[in-house]
Design an enzyme around this catalytic site. Structure first.
Site, PDB file in Angstrom:
ATOM      1  CG  ASP A   1     -11.509  -0.383  -3.025  1.00  0.00           C
ATOM      2  OD1 ASP A   1     -12.128   0.630  -2.999  1.00  0.00           O
ATOM      3  OD2 ASP A   1     -11.002  -1.102  -2.061  1.00  0.00           O
TER       4      ASP A   1
ATOM      5  CE  LYS B   1     -11.851  -1.950   1.430  1.00  0.00           C
ATOM      6  NZ  LYS B   1     -10.885  -0.999   0.696  1.00  0.00           N
TER       7      LYS B   1
HETATM    8  P1  NAP Z   1      -5.842  -2.405   5.866  1.00  0.00           P
HETATM    9  O1  NAP Z   1      -6.688  -3.700   5.340  1.00  0.00           O
HETATM   10  O2  NAP Z   1      -6.050  -2.247   7.425  1.00  0.00           O
HETATM   11  O3  NAP Z   1      -4.329  -2.336   5.369  1.00  0.00           O
HETATM   12  C1  NAP Z   1      -3.490  -1.218   5.756  1.00  0.00           C
HETATM   13  C2  NAP Z   1      -2.114  -2.129   5.742  1.00  0.00           C
HETATM   14  O4  NAP Z   1      -1.215  -1.092   6.319  1.00  0.00           O
HETATM   15  C3  NAP Z   1      -1.961  -3.178   7.011  1.00  0.00           C
HETATM   16  O5  NAP Z   1      -1.247  -4.271   6.342  1.00  0.00           O
HETATM   17  C4  NAP Z   1      -1.151  -2.228   8.151  1.00  0.00           C
HETATM   18  O6  NAP Z   1      -0.753  -3.136   9.231  1.00  0.00           O
HETATM   19  C5  NAP Z   1      -0.394  -1.644   7.472  1.00  0.00           C
HETATM   20  N1  NAP Z   1       0.149  -0.292   8.092  1.00  0.00           N
HETATM   21  C6  NAP Z   1      -0.276   0.241   9.085  1.00  0.00           C
HETATM   22  N2  NAP Z   1       0.541   1.019   9.524  1.00  0.00           N
HETATM   23  C7  NAP Z   1       1.654   1.167   8.838  1.00  0.00           C
HETATM   24  C8  NAP Z   1       2.726   2.202   8.652  1.00  0.00           C
HETATM   25  N3  NAP Z   1       3.229   3.121   9.176  1.00  0.00           N
HETATM   26  N4  NAP Z   1       3.674   1.593   7.586  1.00  0.00           N
HETATM   27  C9  NAP Z   1       3.448   0.606   6.806  1.00  0.00           C
HETATM   28  N5  NAP Z   1       2.345  -0.199   6.848  1.00  0.00           N
HETATM   29  C10 NAP Z   1       1.358   0.137   7.807  1.00  0.00           C
HETATM   30  O7  NAP Z   1      -6.481  -1.172   5.133  1.00  0.00           O
HETATM   31  P2  NAP Z   1      -7.282  -0.949   3.726  1.00  0.00           P
HETATM   32  O8  NAP Z   1      -8.570  -1.428   3.606  1.00  0.00           O
HETATM   33  O9  NAP Z   1      -6.212  -1.583   2.842  1.00  0.00           O
HETATM   34  O10 NAP Z   1      -7.229   0.505   3.679  1.00  0.00           O
HETATM   35  C11 NAP Z   1      -5.973   1.371   3.867  1.00  0.00           C
HETATM   36  C12 NAP Z   1      -6.595   2.913   3.798  1.00  0.00           C
HETATM   37  O11 NAP Z   1      -6.954   3.242   2.209  1.00  0.00           O
HETATM   38  C13 NAP Z   1      -7.785   3.338   4.728  1.00  0.00           C
HETATM   39  O12 NAP Z   1      -7.292   4.629   5.221  1.00  0.00           O
HETATM   40  C14 NAP Z   1      -8.776   3.407   3.893  1.00  0.00           C
HETATM   41  O13 NAP Z   1      -9.801   4.304   4.403  1.00  0.00           O
HETATM   42  C15 NAP Z   1      -8.422   4.052   2.600  1.00  0.00           C
HETATM   43  N6  NAP Z   1      -9.059   3.436   1.295  1.00  0.00           N
HETATM   44  C16 NAP Z   1      -9.756   4.560   0.768  1.00  0.00           C
HETATM   45  C17 NAP Z   1     -10.328   4.342  -0.511  1.00  0.00           C
HETATM   46  C18 NAP Z   1     -10.921   5.645  -1.238  1.00  0.00           C
HETATM   47  O14 NAP Z   1     -11.567   5.413  -2.130  1.00  0.00           O
HETATM   48  N7  NAP Z   1     -10.249   6.652  -1.368  1.00  0.00           N
HETATM   49  C19 NAP Z   1     -10.518   3.098  -0.784  1.00  0.00           C
HETATM   50  C20 NAP Z   1     -10.072   1.897  -0.012  1.00  0.00           C
HETATM   51  C21 NAP Z   1      -9.427   2.280   1.129  1.00  0.00           C
HETATM   52  P3  NAP Z   1      -1.574  -3.617  10.470  1.00  0.00           P
HETATM   53  O15 NAP Z   1      -2.544  -4.459   9.895  1.00  0.00           O
HETATM   54  O16 NAP Z   1      -0.399  -4.574  11.082  1.00  0.00           O
HETATM   55  O17 NAP Z   1      -1.757  -2.580  11.144  1.00  0.00           O
END
Ligand code: NAP
Length: 286
Positions: free
Chosen positions: A107, A71
Protein backbone atom coordinates in the site's frame (compact mmCIF):
# COMPACT_ATOMS: atom_id res chain seq x y z
CA UNK A 1 -10.50 -17.61 -18.92
CA UNK A 2 -10.22 -21.40 -18.77
CA UNK A 3 -10.01 -22.85 -15.27
CA UNK A 4 -8.41 -26.30 -15.22
CA UNK A 5 -6.43 -28.46 -12.82
CA UNK A 6 -3.30 -26.37 -13.40
CA UNK A 7 -4.96 -23.07 -12.43
CA UNK A 8 -3.19 -21.28 -9.57
CA UNK A 9 -5.38 -19.58 -6.96
CA UNK A 10 -5.16 -16.02 -5.68
CA UNK A 11 -7.73 -13.84 -3.99
CA UNK A 12 -8.61 -11.11 -1.54
CA UNK A 13 -9.83 -11.54 2.02
CA UNK A 14 -11.84 -8.83 3.75
CA UNK A 15 -15.30 -8.02 5.03
CA UNK A 16 -17.24 -6.59 3.25
CA UNK A 17 -15.84 -7.00 -0.26
CA UNK A 18 -18.60 -5.59 -2.42
CA UNK A 19 -16.59 -2.39 -3.06
CA UNK A 20 -13.44 -4.16 -4.25
CA UNK A 21 -12.31 -3.89 -7.86
CA UNK A 22 -9.25 -6.08 -7.21
CA UNK A 23 -10.81 -9.33 -8.56
CA UNK A 24 -11.76 -7.60 -11.79
CA UNK A 25 -8.39 -5.81 -12.20
CA UNK A 26 -6.34 -8.91 -11.45
CA UNK A 27 -8.36 -11.40 -13.51
CA UNK A 28 -8.21 -9.18 -16.62
CA UNK A 29 -4.50 -8.56 -16.08
CA UNK A 30 -3.59 -12.22 -15.44
CA UNK A 31 -5.41 -13.18 -18.65
CA UNK A 32 -3.59 -10.42 -20.56
CA UNK A 33 -0.28 -11.76 -19.17
CA UNK A 34 -1.22 -15.24 -20.40
CA UNK A 35 -0.99 -16.73 -16.91
CA UNK A 36 -3.18 -19.60 -15.75
CA UNK A 37 -4.23 -17.96 -12.48
CA UNK A 38 -7.59 -16.98 -11.04
CA UNK A 39 -8.21 -14.25 -8.41
CA UNK A 40 -11.25 -14.77 -6.14
CA UNK A 41 -13.19 -12.55 -3.73
CA UNK A 42 -13.06 -14.31 -0.33
CA UNK A 43 -15.34 -12.62 2.17
CA UNK A 44 -14.34 -13.74 5.66
CA UNK A 45 -16.41 -13.24 8.82
CA UNK A 46 -14.34 -12.12 11.85
CA UNK A 47 -14.53 -15.44 13.71
CA UNK A 48 -13.10 -17.26 10.70
CA UNK A 49 -9.98 -15.21 10.02
CA UNK A 50 -7.59 -17.82 11.41
CA UNK A 51 -9.50 -20.67 9.73
CA UNK A 52 -9.40 -18.83 6.40
CA UNK A 53 -5.59 -18.67 6.59
CA UNK A 54 -5.41 -22.40 7.30
CA UNK A 55 -7.68 -22.75 4.28
CA UNK A 56 -5.14 -20.90 2.11
CA UNK A 57 -2.52 -23.45 3.12
CA UNK A 58 -4.88 -26.40 2.71
CA UNK A 59 -6.06 -25.30 -0.74
CA UNK A 60 -2.58 -24.27 -1.86
CA UNK A 61 -3.43 -20.65 -2.73
CA UNK A 62 -0.30 -18.86 -3.96
CA UNK A 63 -1.36 -15.68 -2.18
CA UNK A 64 -4.12 -13.28 -1.20
CA UNK A 65 -4.54 -9.58 -0.69
CA UNK A 66 -5.92 -8.42 2.65
CA UNK A 67 -8.33 -5.53 2.96
CA UNK A 68 -10.56 -3.90 5.60
CA UNK A 69 -10.80 -4.72 8.43
CA UNK A 70 -7.99 -7.32 8.68
CA UNK A 71 -4.72 -5.58 7.74
CA UNK A 72 -3.45 -5.49 11.30
CA UNK A 73 -5.38 -8.39 12.81
CA UNK A 74 -4.02 -10.88 10.31
CA UNK A 75 -0.41 -10.38 11.46
CA UNK A 76 -0.75 -12.67 14.50
CA UNK A 77 -1.53 -15.64 12.23
CA UNK A 78 1.42 -15.26 9.82
CA UNK A 79 4.80 -17.02 9.86
CA UNK A 80 6.96 -14.15 8.62
CA UNK A 81 6.73 -10.47 7.68
CA UNK A 82 8.58 -8.52 4.99
CA UNK A 83 10.63 -5.60 6.36
CA UNK A 84 7.97 -3.11 5.13
CA UNK A 85 5.04 -5.01 6.65
CA UNK A 86 6.95 -5.35 9.88
CA UNK A 87 7.87 -1.66 9.94
CA UNK A 88 4.36 -0.39 9.21
CA UNK A 89 2.61 -3.05 11.29
CA UNK A 90 0.07 -3.78 8.55
CA UNK A 91 -0.26 -6.44 5.86
CA UNK A 92 -2.14 -6.14 2.58
CA UNK A 93 -0.64 -9.18 0.86
CA UNK A 94 0.09 -12.73 2.02
CA UNK A 95 2.29 -15.04 -0.03
CA UNK A 96 1.98 -18.76 0.60
CA UNK A 97 5.32 -20.53 0.17
CA UNK A 98 4.55 -24.22 0.73
CA UNK A 99 2.38 -23.50 3.77
CA UNK A 100 4.68 -20.76 5.12
CA UNK A 101 2.66 -17.51 5.09
CA UNK A 102 4.65 -14.30 4.50
CA UNK A 103 2.99 -10.90 5.01
CA UNK A 104 3.87 -7.97 2.72
CA UNK A 105 2.70 -4.41 2.44
CA UNK A 106 2.41 -2.81 -1.00
CA UNK A 107 0.00 0.00 0.00
CA UNK A 108 2.64 2.53 1.06
CA UNK A 109 4.81 2.08 -2.00
CA UNK A 110 1.72 2.13 -4.23
CA UNK A 111 0.63 5.40 -2.64
CA UNK A 112 4.06 7.02 -3.06
CA UNK A 113 4.20 5.89 -6.71
CA UNK A 114 0.85 7.59 -7.30
CA UNK A 115 2.13 10.87 -5.80
CA UNK A 116 5.23 10.69 -7.98
CA UNK A 117 3.08 10.11 -11.05
CA UNK A 118 1.16 13.31 -10.23
CA UNK A 119 4.44 15.25 -9.96
CA UNK A 120 4.11 15.77 -6.21
CA UNK A 121 7.61 15.77 -4.77
CA UNK A 122 7.83 17.67 -1.52
CA UNK A 123 5.31 17.31 1.25
CA UNK A 124 5.51 19.33 4.44
CA UNK A 125 2.28 19.15 6.42
CA UNK A 126 -0.15 16.28 6.06
CA UNK A 127 -3.56 15.61 7.56
CA UNK A 128 -4.62 11.97 7.62
CA UNK A 129 -8.26 11.24 8.39
CA UNK A 130 -8.54 7.67 9.71
CA UNK A 131 -5.88 5.67 11.54
CA UNK A 132 -6.57 2.12 10.34
CA UNK A 133 -4.48 -0.40 8.42
CA UNK A 134 -3.88 1.65 5.27
CA UNK A 135 -3.00 4.79 7.26
CA UNK A 136 -0.03 3.05 8.90
CA UNK A 137 1.68 2.23 5.62
CA UNK A 138 1.07 5.74 4.26
CA UNK A 139 2.28 7.44 7.45
CA UNK A 140 5.38 5.25 7.37
CA UNK A 141 6.26 6.16 3.77
CA UNK A 142 5.36 9.86 4.14
CA UNK A 143 7.50 10.12 7.21
CA UNK A 144 10.47 8.47 5.48
CA UNK A 145 9.92 10.84 2.54
CA UNK A 146 10.46 13.79 4.90
CA UNK A 147 6.97 15.01 5.85
CA UNK A 148 7.57 17.55 8.61
CA UNK A 149 4.29 17.12 10.47
CA UNK A 150 1.51 14.54 10.18
CA UNK A 151 -1.75 15.36 11.94
CA UNK A 152 -3.92 12.28 12.40
CA UNK A 153 -7.65 12.46 13.04
CA UNK A 154 -9.74 9.39 13.84
CA UNK A 155 -13.17 8.95 15.39
CA UNK A 156 -11.34 6.95 18.04
CA UNK A 157 -8.82 9.05 19.96
CA UNK A 158 -6.84 5.93 20.96
CA UNK A 159 -6.33 4.87 17.36
CA UNK A 160 -5.16 8.36 16.32
CA UNK A 161 -2.78 8.49 19.30
CA UNK A 162 -1.40 5.01 18.55
CA UNK A 163 -0.61 5.93 14.94
CA UNK A 164 0.98 9.23 16.03
CA UNK A 165 3.08 7.31 18.54
CA UNK A 166 4.15 4.90 15.78
CA UNK A 167 5.21 7.83 13.53
CA UNK A 168 7.03 9.61 16.36
CA UNK A 169 9.24 6.54 16.79
CA UNK A 170 10.34 6.57 13.14
CA UNK A 171 13.57 8.44 12.30
CA UNK A 172 12.57 12.10 11.83
CA UNK A 173 8.88 11.30 12.35
CA UNK A 174 6.67 14.03 13.84
CA UNK A 175 2.95 13.48 14.35
CA UNK A 176 0.01 14.34 16.55
CA UNK A 177 -3.07 12.15 16.98
CA UNK A 178 -6.45 13.65 17.80
CA UNK A 179 -10.12 12.70 17.91
CA UNK A 180 -11.85 13.68 14.66
CA UNK A 181 -13.82 16.91 14.90
CA UNK A 182 -14.70 19.25 12.07
CA UNK A 183 -13.68 22.42 13.90
CA UNK A 184 -10.24 21.02 14.64
CA UNK A 185 -9.91 19.87 11.03
CA UNK A 186 -10.71 23.37 9.75
CA UNK A 187 -8.07 24.86 12.06
CA UNK A 188 -5.36 22.35 11.04
CA UNK A 189 -6.28 22.45 7.35
CA UNK A 190 -5.15 26.07 6.99
CA UNK A 191 -1.52 24.83 7.12
CA UNK A 192 -1.85 21.56 5.21
CA UNK A 193 -0.42 20.75 1.81
CA UNK A 194 -1.75 17.18 1.61
CA UNK A 195 -5.05 15.95 3.09
CA UNK A 196 -5.85 12.25 2.81
CA UNK A 197 -9.07 10.38 3.49
CA UNK A 198 -7.86 7.07 4.92
CA UNK A 199 -11.36 5.99 6.01
CA UNK A 200 -13.93 4.02 4.02
CA UNK A 201 -16.41 6.90 4.47
CA UNK A 202 -17.95 7.73 1.08
CA UNK A 203 -17.24 4.31 -0.40
CA UNK A 204 -19.94 2.46 -2.38
CA UNK A 205 -22.77 1.97 -1.43
CA UNK A 206 -22.62 4.91 1.07
CA UNK A 207 -21.64 7.42 -1.58
CA UNK A 208 -23.34 10.45 -0.01
CA UNK A 209 -21.13 10.24 3.10
CA UNK A 210 -17.99 12.34 3.61
CA UNK A 211 -15.66 12.65 6.61
CA UNK A 212 -15.31 16.40 5.90
CA UNK A 213 -17.94 18.91 4.81
CA UNK A 214 -15.73 21.92 3.98
CA UNK A 215 -12.28 22.70 2.62
CA UNK A 216 -12.82 26.46 2.91
CA UNK A 217 -9.64 27.17 4.88
CA UNK A 218 -7.35 24.87 2.87
CA UNK A 219 -4.54 26.66 0.94
CA UNK A 220 -5.15 26.80 -2.82
CA UNK A 221 -2.02 24.72 -3.59
CA UNK A 222 -3.02 21.83 -1.32
CA UNK A 223 -3.70 18.35 -2.69
CA UNK A 224 -6.77 16.41 -1.55
CA UNK A 225 -6.39 12.63 -1.80
CA UNK A 226 -9.08 9.99 -1.25
CA UNK A 227 -7.95 6.37 -0.89
CA UNK A 228 -11.46 5.31 -1.89
CA UNK A 229 -11.69 4.40 -5.59
CA UNK A 230 -15.30 3.28 -5.79
CA UNK A 231 -16.75 5.73 -6.74
CA UNK A 232 -13.88 7.58 -8.46
CA UNK A 233 -15.29 10.95 -7.44
CA UNK A 234 -16.37 10.65 -3.83
CA UNK A 235 -18.30 13.41 -2.12
CA UNK A 236 -15.03 14.28 -0.29
CA UNK A 237 -13.30 14.91 -3.65
CA UNK A 238 -16.32 16.66 -5.15
CA UNK A 239 -16.29 19.23 -2.31
CA UNK A 240 -12.57 19.81 -2.87
CA UNK A 241 -13.05 20.00 -6.64
CA UNK A 242 -15.72 22.66 -6.24
CA UNK A 243 -13.02 24.81 -4.63
CA UNK A 244 -10.66 24.07 -7.58
CA UNK A 245 -8.24 22.17 -5.33
CA UNK A 246 -6.11 19.44 -6.91
CA UNK A 247 -7.67 16.04 -6.19
CA UNK A 248 -6.40 12.46 -6.52
CA UNK A 249 -8.65 9.42 -6.25
CA UNK A 250 -7.67 5.94 -5.05
CA UNK A 251 -7.47 4.33 -8.52
CA UNK A 252 -3.81 5.16 -9.11
CA UNK A 253 -2.73 3.71 -5.76
CA UNK A 254 -4.90 0.66 -6.45
CA UNK A 255 -3.12 0.06 -9.74
CA UNK A 256 0.38 0.57 -8.31
CA UNK A 257 -0.15 -1.62 -5.23
CA UNK A 258 -1.83 -4.22 -7.46
CA UNK A 259 1.15 -4.26 -9.83
CA UNK A 260 3.47 -4.84 -6.87
CA UNK A 261 1.18 -7.67 -5.71
CA UNK A 262 1.36 -9.44 -9.08
CA UNK A 263 5.13 -9.01 -9.26
CA UNK A 264 5.56 -10.58 -5.79
CA UNK A 265 3.17 -13.49 -6.45
CA UNK A 266 4.03 -14.34 -10.07
CA UNK A 267 7.57 -12.96 -10.44
CA UNK A 268 6.47 -11.22 -13.66
CA UNK A 269 6.18 -7.43 -14.15
CA UNK A 270 2.51 -6.75 -15.03
CA UNK A 271 1.35 -4.22 -17.67
CA UNK A 272 0.64 -1.09 -15.59
CA UNK A 273 -1.07 0.86 -18.39
CA UNK A 274 -3.43 -2.03 -19.06
CA UNK A 275 -4.31 -2.34 -15.36
CA UNK A 276 -5.15 1.35 -15.28
CA UNK A 277 -7.31 1.00 -18.39
CA UNK A 278 -9.28 -1.86 -16.80
CA UNK A 279 -9.92 0.16 -13.65
CA UNK A 280 -10.89 3.37 -15.41
CA UNK A 281 -13.17 1.60 -17.90
CA UNK A 282 -14.97 -0.22 -15.14
CA UNK A 283 -15.05 2.71 -12.75
CA UNK A 284 -17.13 4.67 -15.21
CA UNK A 285 -19.89 2.37 -14.03
CA UNK A 286 -19.01 2.94 -10.33
P1 NAP B 1 -9.71 0.58 8.43
O1 NAP B 1 -8.61 -0.29 8.95
O2 NAP B 1 -11.13 0.24 8.73
O3 NAP B 1 -9.39 2.07 8.95
C1 NAP B 1 -10.26 3.15 8.83
C2 NAP B 1 -10.12 3.99 10.09
O4 NAP B 1 -10.89 5.19 9.93
C3 NAP B 1 -10.67 3.28 11.34
O5 NAP B 1 -9.82 3.54 12.43
C4 NAP B 1 -12.03 3.96 11.52
O6 NAP B 1 -12.52 3.91 12.85
C5 NAP B 1 -11.70 5.37 11.10
N1 NAP B 1 -12.87 6.17 10.74
C6 NAP B 1 -14.06 5.75 10.27
N2 NAP B 1 -14.88 6.82 10.03
C7 NAP B 1 -14.17 7.93 10.35
C8 NAP B 1 -14.46 9.33 10.32
N3 NAP B 1 -15.63 9.79 9.90
N4 NAP B 1 -13.50 10.19 10.71
C9 NAP B 1 -12.30 9.73 11.13
N5 NAP B 1 -11.99 8.41 11.22
C10 NAP B 1 -12.90 7.52 10.82
O7 NAP B 1 -9.58 0.70 6.83
P2 NAP B 1 -8.25 0.66 5.91
O8 NAP B 1 -7.91 -0.74 5.57
O9 NAP B 1 -7.22 1.53 6.54
O10 NAP B 1 -8.83 1.31 4.56
C11 NAP B 1 -9.35 2.64 4.56
C12 NAP B 1 -9.88 2.98 3.17
O11 NAP B 1 -8.81 3.02 2.24
C13 NAP B 1 -10.88 1.96 2.60
O12 NAP B 1 -11.88 2.65 1.90
C14 NAP B 1 -10.06 1.15 1.64
O13 NAP B 1 -10.83 0.58 0.59
C15 NAP B 1 -9.13 2.24 1.11
N6 NAP B 1 -7.89 1.70 0.54
C16 NAP B 1 -7.63 1.97 -0.76
C17 NAP B 1 -6.46 1.50 -1.31
C18 NAP B 1 -6.16 1.82 -2.74
O14 NAP B 1 -5.32 1.13 -3.34
N7 NAP B 1 -6.74 2.85 -3.30
C19 NAP B 1 -5.56 0.74 -0.55
C20 NAP B 1 -5.86 0.52 0.79
C21 NAP B 1 -7.04 1.00 1.33
P3 NAP B 1 -13.49 2.67 13.23
O15 NAP B 1 -12.67 1.42 13.10
O16 NAP B 1 -13.90 2.97 14.63
O17 NAP B 1 -14.64 2.70 12.25
Amino acid sequence: MIVNNQTALMGIIGNPLEHSLSPLMHNFTLAKMGLNYVYLPLQVAPDFLRASLDGLRALNFIGVNVTIPYKKEVIQFLDELSPEASACEAVNLIKNENGHLIGYNTDGRGFMASLEEEGIQSIHRVIMIGAGGAAYSLAYELSLAGAEQIDILDIEQDKAAALANFVNQLPGGKAAGMRMNEKLFIHLSAQADLIINCTPVGMFPNIEATPIGSFDKVPGAAVIYDLVYNPLVTRFLAIAGARQLKTINGSSMLVHQGALTLKILTGVQPPLAYMREVILNNCQRC
